[in-house]
Scaffold this motif. Structure first.
Motif, PDB file in Angstrom:
ATOM      1  N   SER A   1       0.697  -1.019   0.092  1.00 61.21           N
ATOM      2  CA  SER A   1       0.024  -0.037   0.051  1.00 61.21           C
ATOM      3  C   SER A   1       0.897   1.127   0.071  1.00 61.21           C
ATOM      4  CB  SER A   1      -1.059   0.036   1.379  1.00 61.21           C
ATOM      5  OG  SER A   1      -1.533   1.181   1.196  1.00 61.21           O
ATOM      6  N   GLY A   2       1.787   1.419   0.757  1.00 61.16           N
ATOM      7  CA  GLY A   2       2.901   2.557   0.782  1.00 61.16           C
ATOM      8  C   GLY A   2       3.381   2.713  -0.265  1.00 61.16           C
ATOM      9  N   MET A   3       4.045   1.724  -1.108  1.00 64.08           N
ATOM     10  CA  MET A   3       4.553   1.752  -2.244  1.00 64.08           C
ATOM     11  C   MET A   3       3.799   2.428  -3.271  1.00 64.08           C
ATOM     12  SD  MET A   3       6.925  -1.158  -4.496  1.00 64.08           S
ATOM     13  CE  MET A   3       5.818  -2.378  -3.949  1.00 64.08           C
ATOM     14  N   ALA A   4       2.423   1.711  -3.514  1.00 67.56           N
ATOM     15  CA  ALA A   4       1.402   2.187  -4.265  1.00 67.56           C
ATOM     16  C   ALA A   4       1.144   3.822  -4.216  1.00 67.56           C
ATOM     17  CB  ALA A   4       0.334   1.199  -4.315  1.00 67.56           C
TER      18      ALA A   4
ATOM     19  N   LYS B   1      -4.002  -4.655  -8.854  1.00 67.44           N
ATOM     20  CA  LYS B   1      -4.915  -3.449  -8.777  1.00 67.44           C
ATOM     21  C   LYS B   1      -4.226  -2.173  -8.719  1.00 67.44           C
ATOM     22  CE  LYS B   1      -5.662  -3.438  -3.790  1.00 67.44           C
ATOM     23  NZ  LYS B   1      -6.581  -3.401  -2.707  1.00 67.44           N
ATOM     24  N   ASP B   2      -2.958  -2.098  -7.884  1.00 64.21           N
ATOM     25  CA  ASP B   2      -2.288  -0.671  -7.872  1.00 64.21           C
ATOM     26  C   ASP B   2      -1.615  -0.469  -9.278  1.00 64.21           C
ATOM     27  OD1 ASP B   2      -2.982  -0.545  -5.354  1.00 64.21           O
ATOM     28  OD2 ASP B   2      -1.507  -1.646  -4.622  1.00 64.21           O
ATOM     29  N   GLN B   3      -1.012  -1.490 -10.009  1.00 64.22           N
ATOM     30  CA  GLN B   3      -0.410  -1.158 -11.170  1.00 64.22           C
ATOM     31  C   GLN B   3      -1.750  -0.700 -12.208  1.00 64.22           C
ATOM     32  OE1 GLN B   3       2.931  -1.379 -11.940  1.00 64.22           O
ATOM     33  NE2 GLN B   3       2.286  -0.219 -13.576  1.00 64.22           N
TER      34      GLN B   3
ATOM     35  N   ALA C   1      -9.581   5.768  -0.756  1.00 64.92           N
ATOM     36  CA  ALA C   1      -9.836   4.402  -0.638  1.00 64.92           C
ATOM     37  C   ALA C   1      -8.876   3.828   0.108  1.00 64.92           C
ATOM     38  CB  ALA C   1     -10.242   3.867  -1.965  1.00 64.92           C
ATOM     39  N   ALA C   2      -7.369   4.166  -0.388  1.00 62.78           N
ATOM     40  CA  ALA C   2      -6.303   3.660   0.000  1.00 62.78           C
ATOM     41  C   ALA C   2      -6.057   3.883   1.574  1.00 62.78           C
ATOM     42  CB  ALA C   2      -5.084   4.013  -0.735  1.00 62.78           C
TER      43      ALA C   2
END
Length: 212
Positions: free
Chosen positions: A84-87, A139-141, A165-166
């Protein structure tokens, strides 16, 4: 005299008694050491492994003990939090280039805060034998690719929606770990980081009311 058998016998008896006392003393020392060793093994068997890298020791055995403390939920927390943090950082880097003034300001904060948090999380995870993901989730990509195709108000709206949302998911994830995590290092990390994530959520919630 030196040639008197009685004297020789008395001398021999004295030496035998002294030797016996010496062996009794050695035996007592060995029994004491053995008891201490058994007590040490018993304590090691009943004492849970240390959770910190320094406390767990730098040997391979210490690393194995530390890794063993990370439960499946703790490992899933690390994987989800790091991903999550990376995205959020990758999307925010795009926002730094394409967003409006408010979006750029928020994106700058995201890159700074999440980079710091992910570095700390990676270091803690390493002491427990947990490898953090180095690629975005599918999903993040897909969301990142979508953002890269947008401009102007459309970009701002999509970025804010994805960040809202994140951060809702992240706050829930960190709350759960800070309350129920089994590894103290990870539980404390979640507790330290949670207020920052809640601040992010407050900020992005306010922005979501202004961006359409």
């Amino acid at each position: 005299g030196a040639g008197d058998p009685g004297a020789r016998g008395a001398g021999a008896s004295g030496r035998e008694r002294a030797l016996k006392r010496e062996w009794v003393g050695v035996g007592g020392w060995c029994r004491a050491r053995g008891g201490a060793a058994r007590a040490g093994f018993a304590q090691a068997a009943t004492t849970p492994p240390a959770t910190g890298g320094a406390r767990g020791g730098s040997t391979a055995m210490g690393s194995t003990k530390a890794a063993a403390t990370a439960s499946i939920p703790d490992r899933k927390f690390v994987e989800a939090a790091a991903a999550s943090g990376m995205a959020e950082m990758e999307m925010s880097k795009v926002a730094q280039q394409r967003g409006g003034a408010d979006v750029k300001g928020f994106a700058n904060r995201m890159v700074t805060d999440h980079d710091k948090a992910n570095q700390e999380l990676t270091a803690i995870a390493a002491t427990h034998g947990i490898i953090v993901p180095d690629k975005l989730r599918g999903k993040d990509q897909r969301e990142l690719e979508k953002l890269r195709k947008l401009r102007g108000a459309g970009f701002d709206a999509e970025y804010v929606k994805s960040q809202l949302a994140a951060h809702k998911d992240a706050v829930s994830l960190f709350k759960r770990e800070s309350a129920h995590g089994k590894v103290s290092d990870l539980r404390e990390f979640a507790g330290r980081t949670l207020p920052t994530l809640q601040e992010h959520l407050t900020m992005i919630t306010a922005m979501s009311r202004q961006v359409h």
